[in-house]
Scaffold this motif. Sequence first.
Motif, mmCIF file in Angstrom:
data_model
loop_
_atom_site.group_PDB
_atom_site.id
_atom_site.type_symbol
_atom_site.label_atom_id
_atom_site.label_comp_id
_atom_site.label_asym_id
_atom_site.label_seq_id
_atom_site.Cartn_x
_atom_site.Cartn_y
_atom_site.Cartn_z
ATOM 1 N N TYR A 120 3.067 -5.523 12.952
ATOM 2 C CA TYR A 120 2.777 -5.441 11.454
ATOM 3 C C TYR A 120 2.311 -7.117 10.924
ATOM 4 O O TYR A 120 1.355 -7.253 10.079
ATOM 5 C CB TYR A 120 3.649 -4.998 10.311
ATOM 6 C CG TYR A 120 3.706 -4.797 9.019
ATOM 7 C CD1 TYR A 120 2.564 -4.463 8.210
ATOM 8 C CD2 TYR A 120 4.309 -6.212 8.834
ATOM 9 C CE1 TYR A 120 2.876 -4.783 6.890
ATOM 10 C CE2 TYR A 120 4.406 -6.405 6.894
ATOM 11 C CZ TYR A 120 3.507 -5.638 6.394
ATOM 12 O OH TYR A 120 3.744 -5.851 4.812
ATOM 13 N N LYS A 168 -5.017 -4.128 7.122
ATOM 14 C CA LYS A 168 -3.832 -4.374 7.069
ATOM 15 C C LYS A 168 -3.391 -3.479 5.969
ATOM 16 O O LYS A 168 -2.076 -3.286 7.233
ATOM 17 C CB LYS A 168 -3.482 -5.575 6.224
ATOM 18 C CG LYS A 168 -4.511 -7.292 6.272
ATOM 19 C CD LYS A 168 -4.114 -8.532 5.571
ATOM 20 C CE LYS A 168 -4.923 -9.195 6.253
ATOM 21 N NZ LYS A 168 -5.226 -10.428 5.569
ATOM 22 N N VAL A 192 -2.001 -0.405 8.817
ATOM 23 C CA VAL A 192 -0.832 -0.353 9.376
ATOM 24 C C VAL A 192 0.669 -0.813 8.548
ATOM 25 O O VAL A 192 1.841 -0.253 9.087
ATOM 26 C CB VAL A 192 -1.049 -2.245 9.844
ATOM 27 C CG1 VAL A 192 0.173 -2.749 11.072
ATOM 28 C CG2 VAL A 192 -2.628 -2.107 11.095
ATOM 29 N N GLY A 193 -0.297 -0.940 7.630
ATOM 30 C CA GLY A 193 1.519 -0.907 6.400
ATOM 31 C C GLY A 193 1.486 0.556 6.168
ATOM 32 O O GLY A 193 3.523 0.723 6.674
ATOM 33 N N ARG A 221 3.543 1.269 9.621
ATOM 34 C CA ARG A 221 5.556 0.921 9.958
ATOM 35 C C ARG A 221 5.730 1.263 8.286
ATOM 36 O O ARG A 221 6.908 1.887 8.427
ATOM 37 C CB ARG A 221 4.696 -0.635 9.257
ATOM 38 C CG ARG A 221 6.133 -1.890 9.078
ATOM 39 C CD ARG A 221 5.930 -2.594 8.359
ATOM 40 N NE ARG A 221 6.807 -3.850 8.591
ATOM 41 C CZ ARG A 221 7.226 -4.370 6.631
ATOM 42 N NH1 ARG A 221 6.900 -4.060 5.913
ATOM 43 N NH2 ARG A 221 8.843 -4.627 6.935
#
Length: 347
Positions: A101, A115, A118-119, A122
């Motif tokens: 991340y 982004k 991937v967030g 996570r």
Amino acid sequence: MPPVRPRHPWLIAGATTTLLALTPGTAFAWGAPGKSNGEKTETSGGQSGASIVSKVTYSGSTRGRGSGTQKVQPVGDWSPPACWYEPRSAQEFAQYVEGMYTDTVNTPGQHSYAKASVGMFRDEYKDGTYKNYNLGQKDKGNWWVSVRDEDRWMEPEAQACDRQPFWVENGATPPVENAVTPEVLAELAYNRIQLPTTKVTLTPAAATKVNLPTWAWLDQARFKEVSVSASLAVGGLTIQATTTAKPVSLKLDPGTTDAETYPGSGECTINADGSIGEPYATGKADQMPPCGLKYLRSSGDSTFKLQATVTWQISWTGSGGAGGDLPDGTFGDDQAVTVQEIQAVNR
């Protein structure tokens, strides 16, 4: 130009651009193509960027060891796994995802969608379905993640392990195919066996003659059993397997239909001492070689391409007394043979 290998191969399978984004249902591969994926005798497990290489380690007659060796080729359509699943401790998984991340968010020029994706990934494991990567249950189980073979990462078979990381309680069986077991480790070890080159010794050596039996043999000191061991130790789980290749026969293909082989099938079986065939010795001129060939015409100004292929019988043993057989493997080499006409003098 070879295909560009993405820095994070787990972000999307089959991508044709270097701008990647995590999308639902895409494959997550724990190992990074181009990395060792455990092909060293020591356990790596360290970080390379945000990627952690496979925990499977190998020892023995593995790929890259020495000159004059090649990888065994399975007989038939079977092939070792191109992808598989391995366990990771809660601490390792948390470190990996957080590193991935941070790396993605801080990469200059990274697309906002990447982004955000991937967030989302996570958040699923940190604050969503799971709480803080299950660190509170770290002694009760492990995360299981997919890994692709670094040599086959672009093959369709390597995309088959497409399940996102999942939690498995200690003692439970992972609900996926190709979860690491002793047998899967044995199959992975199969793919790393290095075999000696198959250059047979011939008599006559420099050049043979038309209609002259040529003796062929392989030295038992060179063609003996070879083994590769694969092991995995993580999160309290330790499994191991050893795969062994044993030479059983030599197949001779003279490189022309104008030739005969000994025996007629061209298949020379292994001797009790591990050798194949028999060296020529003085006094055997009137004997047929137990392993060899006879050319019926000259090679002229060229040579015949003799192909010698050794068949290897593959078996394995592993943790808990497991074991069995794997498909036979072969490896062969070509060598040039000069065949001359026998010159006669007329008086």
